[in-house]
Design a protein around this motif. Structure first.
Motif, mmCIF file in Angstrom:
data_model
loop_
_atom_site.group_PDB
_atom_site.id
_atom_site.type_symbol
_atom_site.label_atom_id
_atom_site.label_comp_id
_atom_site.label_asym_id
_atom_site.label_seq_id
_atom_site.Cartn_x
_atom_site.Cartn_y
_atom_site.Cartn_z
ATOM 1 N N ASP A 44 67.227 7.066 -5.527
ATOM 2 C CA ASP A 44 66.221 6.425 -4.321
ATOM 3 C C ASP A 44 65.529 5.366 -5.275
ATOM 4 O OD1 ASP A 44 66.575 7.719 -2.180
ATOM 5 O OD2 ASP A 44 64.769 8.767 -2.114
ATOM 6 N N GLU A 45 65.219 5.523 -6.455
ATOM 7 C CA GLU A 45 64.619 4.630 -7.074
ATOM 8 C C GLU A 45 65.325 3.804 -8.238
ATOM 9 O OE1 GLU A 45 60.597 5.818 -8.532
ATOM 10 O OE2 GLU A 45 60.348 7.299 -7.008
ATOM 11 N N ASN A 46 64.934 2.515 -8.629
ATOM 12 C CA ASN A 46 65.637 1.800 -9.623
ATOM 13 C C ASN A 46 65.174 2.168 -10.967
ATOM 14 O OD1 ASN A 46 66.549 -0.330 -11.149
ATOM 15 N ND2 ASN A 46 64.901 -1.494 -10.988
ATOM 16 N N ASP A 47 66.073 2.849 -11.680
ATOM 17 C CA ASP A 47 65.740 3.207 -13.040
ATOM 18 C C ASP A 47 66.618 2.514 -14.061
ATOM 19 O OD1 ASP A 47 68.125 4.201 -12.504
ATOM 20 O OD2 ASP A 47 67.658 6.208 -12.781
ATOM 21 N N GLY A 48 66.788 1.200 -13.726
ATOM 22 C CA GLY A 48 67.946 0.248 -14.885
ATOM 23 C C GLY A 48 69.018 0.349 -14.514
ATOM 24 N N ILE A 49 69.921 -0.356 -15.335
ATOM 25 C CA ILE A 49 71.272 -0.395 -15.116
ATOM 26 C C ILE A 49 72.133 0.942 -15.601
ATOM 27 C CG2 ILE A 49 73.424 -1.755 -15.884
ATOM 28 C CD1 ILE A 49 71.756 -3.964 -16.302
ATOM 29 N N ALA A 50 72.905 1.582 -14.745
ATOM 30 C CA ALA A 50 73.473 2.748 -14.931
ATOM 31 C C ALA A 50 75.053 2.311 -14.914
ATOM 32 C CB ALA A 50 73.526 3.998 -14.111
ATOM 33 N N ALA A 51 75.764 2.690 -15.926
ATOM 34 C CA ALA A 51 77.192 2.428 -15.732
ATOM 35 C C ALA A 51 78.051 2.985 -14.651
ATOM 36 C CB ALA A 51 77.906 2.598 -17.350
ATOM 37 N N LYS A 52 78.774 2.333 -14.023
ATOM 38 C CA LYS A 52 79.615 2.710 -12.863
ATOM 39 C C LYS A 52 80.831 3.226 -13.606
ATOM 40 C CE LYS A 52 77.082 1.356 -9.634
ATOM 41 N NZ LYS A 52 76.298 2.258 -9.039
ATOM 42 N N HIS A 53 80.952 4.595 -13.257
ATOM 43 C CA HIS A 53 82.240 5.267 -13.967
ATOM 44 C C HIS A 53 83.570 4.983 -13.021
ATOM 45 C CE1 HIS A 53 79.450 7.412 -16.304
ATOM 46 N NE2 HIS A 53 78.585 7.229 -15.459
ATOM 47 N N PHE A 55 66.850 -7.236 -11.321
ATOM 48 C CA PHE A 55 67.888 -8.390 -11.035
ATOM 49 C C PHE A 55 69.290 -8.022 -11.352
ATOM 50 C CE2 PHE A 55 69.863 -12.335 -12.434
ATOM 51 C CZ PHE A 55 69.709 -12.803 -11.021
ATOM 52 N N LEU A 56 69.717 -7.287 -12.184
ATOM 53 C CA LEU A 56 70.719 -6.963 -12.674
ATOM 54 C C LEU A 56 71.294 -5.555 -11.706
ATOM 55 C CD1 LEU A 56 71.352 -7.724 -16.560
ATOM 56 C CD2 LEU A 56 72.018 -8.950 -14.656
ATOM 57 N N PRO A 57 70.437 -4.530 -11.810
ATOM 58 C CA PRO A 57 70.931 -3.436 -10.787
ATOM 59 C C PRO A 57 70.928 -3.762 -9.509
ATOM 60 C CG PRO A 57 69.025 -2.802 -12.415
ATOM 61 C CD PRO A 57 69.270 -4.177 -12.432
ATOM 62 N N LEU A 58 70.440 -4.606 -9.049
ATOM 63 C CA LEU A 58 70.607 -4.935 -7.692
ATOM 64 C C LEU A 58 71.813 -5.573 -7.227
ATOM 65 C CD1 LEU A 58 69.505 -5.287 -4.609
ATOM 66 C CD2 LEU A 58 68.272 -7.272 -5.310
ATOM 67 N N PHE A 59 72.219 -6.427 -8.160
ATOM 68 C CA PHE A 59 73.501 -7.088 -8.156
ATOM 69 C C PHE A 59 74.516 -5.970 -8.279
ATOM 70 C CE2 PHE A 59 77.377 -8.473 -10.395
ATOM 71 C CZ PHE A 59 77.869 -9.328 -9.518
ATOM 72 N N LEU A 60 74.634 -5.056 -9.117
ATOM 73 C CA LEU A 60 75.466 -4.061 -9.239
ATOM 74 C C LEU A 60 75.545 -3.174 -7.631
ATOM 75 C CD1 LEU A 60 75.258 -2.729 -12.644
ATOM 76 C CD2 LEU A 60 77.013 -4.139 -11.796
ATOM 77 N N SER A 61 74.361 -2.951 -7.100
ATOM 78 C CA SER A 61 74.174 -2.042 -5.949
ATOM 79 C C SER A 61 74.872 -2.844 -4.687
ATOM 80 C CB SER A 61 72.979 -1.587 -5.852
ATOM 81 O OG SER A 61 72.448 -0.908 -6.826
ATOM 82 N N LEU A 62 74.591 -3.934 -4.687
ATOM 83 C CA LEU A 62 75.163 -4.800 -3.720
ATOM 84 C C LEU A 62 76.851 -5.027 -3.598
ATOM 85 C CD1 LEU A 62 72.357 -7.925 -3.550
ATOM 86 C CD2 LEU A 62 72.716 -5.920 -1.892
ATOM 87 N N MET A 63 77.260 -5.044 -4.823
ATOM 88 C CA MET A 63 78.411 -5.006 -4.793
ATOM 89 C C MET A 63 79.220 -3.765 -4.684
ATOM 90 S SD MET A 63 80.131 -7.646 -6.429
ATOM 91 C CE MET A 63 81.428 -7.096 -7.419
ATOM 92 N N ASP A 64 78.317 -2.590 -4.764
ATOM 93 C CA ASP A 64 78.977 -1.331 -4.473
ATOM 94 C C ASP A 64 78.619 -0.680 -3.261
ATOM 95 O OD1 ASP A 64 80.367 -1.211 -7.115
ATOM 96 O OD2 ASP A 64 78.593 -0.517 -8.031
ATOM 97 N N LEU A 65 77.999 -1.522 -2.507
ATOM 98 C CA LEU A 65 77.549 -1.000 -0.929
ATOM 99 C C LEU A 65 78.673 -0.362 -0.342
ATOM 100 C CD1 LEU A 65 75.375 -0.854 1.110
ATOM 101 C CD2 LEU A 65 76.255 -3.330 1.948
#
Length: 572
Positions: A272-281, A187-197
Motif C-alpha cells: 500500500d505504501e511507497n517504501d523505496g525501490i524494490a527489485a522486481k524478481h 519518482f523512480l518507484p512510481l515509474f516501475l509501478s506504472l510499467m508493471d500495472l
C-alpha cells in the motif's frame, strides 16, 4: 448568546449535529458506525450549513468539529467485520477538515493518512469509494501539494491498486492524479509501478481466485471466502511490513492453489505504501509461472484495460518529468528506463506501445539536456554492448546511437566522453560488419524469414551507427581521421547492405566539404558559425542565394524560380 440561525426546528443545524453526536457516542453502533443511512446526510448538511453561514460560521465550525472528529475516529477504527462502506462518509468529513481546519487549528495530515491506511486499504476495489477518492484528490489538488506534499507519493501503490481494480472507467481522473504522486522519493518507484500495472492486475486476480471477489467489496466480504487467513496475512505484510510465515507451500503456476506469501514479487506488487525501490524478481519461478499462466489463458477485461491504460499513464508521467523534474532525477531515471526496455509484460501490442513511450522520453530528455549523455556514458556504453541480445535491445541501441550523434556525445566540451563513445561505435560497427558477412555467405536457399528479419534489423542498426560516427566526428574534429577510416572500410566492403554502403559513401563525400558537413551533420544543440554554414532555424529569413542547391535535389546553377527558405522548411 447563540445565533438564532443555530437554533431551529427539525432539519436544522442543531438537529443534524445532535444526530451526529448521538452516533459518535452510541456504543451499540460502535461495531458498524456507518450502517445508519442518515449519518452521511447529516454530515453533508452540517458541512453545507457551515459553508453558507454568515457571521456565525466560526461558532458553527467550532461546535461541529469535535463531533466530526470523534465520528471520524470511530468509523476509521471500526472492525473489519463491518458491512457498511465508510469511504464516502470519511471523505466528506475529510473535506470538512480541509476546508475549516485553520479555523479550529486542526492539522489534517494524520486524518488523511488514517483514511488511506484504515479505510481505502480495505475498500480500494469499491467503485464508488474509488471514484470519490480520485475526485477528492483532484478537487483538493492545490491544497494537498502545498500543505501535504508527501501524502499521495507515500500512498501511490494503494492508488494503483485502486485503478487496477476498477479499470478504465476512472482512466481520465486517475491521469489527473499522477502528477500528485511524483516527488523525489516516489519518482523512480512510481515509474516501475506504472510499467508493471498489468502484473499488478494479474496479482490481484490471483488473490481473487484464491480468496474471493475484490470488485465492489471490502475485506469484510473477502474474509468470508475460502482462504481469509491468507489474504489478511498478505495485506498485513504488504501494509505494515510485519513478518509472516510461509504457509502456502509451492503454488507453482496453479491459479487455483494458494498464493505463495513469501514470494517477494507479490508482496511488492500488493503493498500500500511507497517504501523505496524494490527489485522486481523477473527471474523468480513464481513470476515466470504466473506470467505464463496469464498468457496461456484468456485475458480478463481488467487485464485488457490495464494493457491500454499503462502506456497512457506513462505518457502523463514522462510529460510531467520533462516539465518539472531536475537533471539529477532524470539521470537516475534514464538507466532504469533503459534496463526495462526489454523487460515488461509480454503482450505484443503493449510492448510496442511502451517501448515507443520509452524511446520518445529518452530522446526528449537528451534533447532537453545533452550533457546527460556525458554523465550517463557507462550505462549507455553497456546498452550499446547488448545490441546483439534481442530485437528490443537492438532497437534501444539504435536510438542511443542517434542521440550520441545528434548531440555530439553531450557537446564540444566532452571530448574524452566523445572519444570513448566513438570507440564503442567503432566496435559495434566492426562486429556487425563481420557477422553480416557471415550471414550473407550462407546459401540463400536455407535463409529463413527470421534470418531475413535479423539482417534487415542489423542493416538498420548499421545505418544509425554509421550516421552517429560521421556526426560525432563532425562535432569533434580530432575524430575525423578515424571516422574516415571506419567509413572507408564500409564503403570498400562488397558484402555490406546497399543502404549502409550508400550512406557511408555519402558521408565520406560530405567530409570533403567541412562547412557543408557541419551544416548537415553538426549537432543540433551547439552549431558553429562561419562561411558556408547554414543555420537551418533561420531558414525563414534567408535569401535564396544562401541555399546550397547541390544539396537540395542536386540542382546546378541558379534556380528557375524564386522562393525562400519558408517554402522549403515546415512551419512550426
Amino acid at each position: 448568546m447563540a445565533s438564532p440561525k443555530l437554533a431551529a426546528g427539525d432539519g436544522s443545524y442543531d438537529f443534524h449535529l445532535r444526530s451526529l453526536s448521538a452516533a459518535s457516542r452510541d456504543s451499540a453502533a460502535a461495531a458498524d458506525p456507518a450502517s445508519d443511512p442518515n449519518l452521511l446526510q447529516s454530515v453533508r448538511m452540517v458541512f453545507q450549513m457551515c459553508k453558507v453561514a454568515k457571521g456565525a460560521n466560526d461558532e458553527m465550525v467550532a461546535r461541529a468539529f469535535p463531533v466530526m472528529n470523534k465520528l471520524f475516529q470511530r468509523c476509521a477504527a471500526a472492525p473489519t467485520l463491518s458491512t457498511a462502506s465508510t469511504g464516502v462518509l470519511l471523505l466528506t468529513i475529510l473535506q470538512f477538515f480541509l476546508d475549516f481546519g485553520e479555523a479550529v487549528l486542526h492539522d489534517a495530515d494524520g486524518s488523511l493518512k488514517t483514511f488511506f491506511r484504515s479505510c481505502l486499504s480495505r475498500e480500494f476495489s469499491d467503485p464508488i469509494v474509488a471514484e470519490r477518492t480520485l475526485e477528492f484528490l483532484i478537487a483538493n489538488k492545490t491544497k494537498i501539494l502545498n500543505c501535504f506534499p508527501t501524502l499521495v507519493p507515500q500512498f501511490f501503490p494503494l492508488l494503483l491498486k485502486l485503478i487496477a481494480s476498477n479499470g478504465d472507467r476512472l482512466d481520465k481522473k486517475f491521469s489527473e492524479v499522477i502528477p500528485l504522486m511524483m516527488s523525489a522519493g516516489s519518482f523512480l518507484p512510481l515509474f516501475l509501478s506504472l510499467m508493471d500495472l498489468p502484473m499488478l492486475v494479474v496479482a490481484l486476480e490471483k488473490v481473487e481466485r484464491s480468496s474471493g471477489t475484490l470488485i465492489g467489496s471490502s475485506l469484510a466480504t473477502i474474509q468470508k471466502s475460502a482462504a481469509p487467513e491468507m489474504l489478511l496475512a498478505l495485506m498485513d505484510e504488504a501494509y505494515t511490513g510485519s513478518s509472516i510465515e510461509d504457509q502456502s507451500g509451492n503454488s507453482g503456476s496453479d491459479d487455483s492453489g494458494r498464493l505463495d506469501l513469501a514470494d517477494p514479487m507479490f508482496l511488492d506488487l500488493l503493498k500500500d505504501e511507497n517504501d523505496g525501490i524494490a527489485a522486481k524478481h523477473w527471474t523468480s519461478p513464481t513470476i515466470s509461472s504466473t506470467l505464463q499462466a496469464a498468457l496461456n489463458s484468456p485475458q480478463s477485461d481488467r487485464l485488457k484495460q490495464s494493457l491500454k491504460m499503462a502506456p497512457r499513464f506513462l505518457t502523463v508521467y514522462f510529460a510531467t518529468a520533462l516539465r518539472d523534474v531536475n537533471n539529477s532525477l532524470l539521470c537516475a531515471l534514464i538507466p532504469v528506463a533503459m534496463s526495462r526496455y526489454a523487460a515488461m509484460f509480454p503482450d505484443k501490442e503493449f510492448s510496442f506501445e511502451v517501448r515507443k513511450k520509452l524511446s520518445d522520453f529518452l530522446l526528449a530528455a537528451f534533447q532537453r539536456s545533452p550533457d546527460i549523455i556525458a554523465l550517463l556514458k557507462k550505462p549507455i556504453t553497456d546498452r550499446l554492448g547488448e545490441a546483439h541480445g534481442n530485437p528490443a535491445k537492438m532497437e534501444l541501441a539504435l536510438h542511443l546511437c542517434w542521440a550520441i550523434g545528434e548531440h555530439g556525445a553531450g557537446g564540444i566540451k566532452h571530448k574524452d566522453v566523445a572519444r570513448e563513445l566513438f570507440e564503442n561505435l567503432e566496435l559495434l560497427l566492426y562486429e556487425n560488419l563481420a557477422t553480416s558477412r557471415l550471414g550473407l555467405s550462407q546459401d540463400p536457399g536455407f535463409d529463413s524469414m527470421g534470418a531475413s528479419s535479423r539482417k534487415s534489423s542489423q542493416a538498420r542498426l548499421l545505418c544509425f551507427v554509421v550516421t552517429a560516427i560521421a556526426k560525432l566526428a563532425t562535432c569533434h574534429n580530432e575524430l575525423l581521421p578515424r571516422a574516415r577510416v571506419s567509413l572507408a572500410k564500409v564503403a570498400r566492403s562488397r558484402t555490406s547492405d546497399m543502404r549502409v554502403w550508400q550512406r557511408a559513401c555519402d558521408y565520406l563525400g560530405l567530409m570533403n566539404e567541412p562547412a557543408i558537413c557541419l551544416s548537415v551533420l553538426g549537432p543540433s544543440t551547439a552549431q558553429g558559425n562561419g562561411p558556408g554554414i547554414v543555420n537551418w532555424s533561420e531558414g525563414g529569413t534567408k535569401m535564396v542565394a544562401h541555399i546550397p542547391f547541390y544539396l537540395l535535389a542536386e540542382q546546378k546553377g541558379p534556380p528557375s524560380h524564386d522562393f525562400s527558405y519558408a517554402d522549403l522548411l515546415p512551419a512550426e
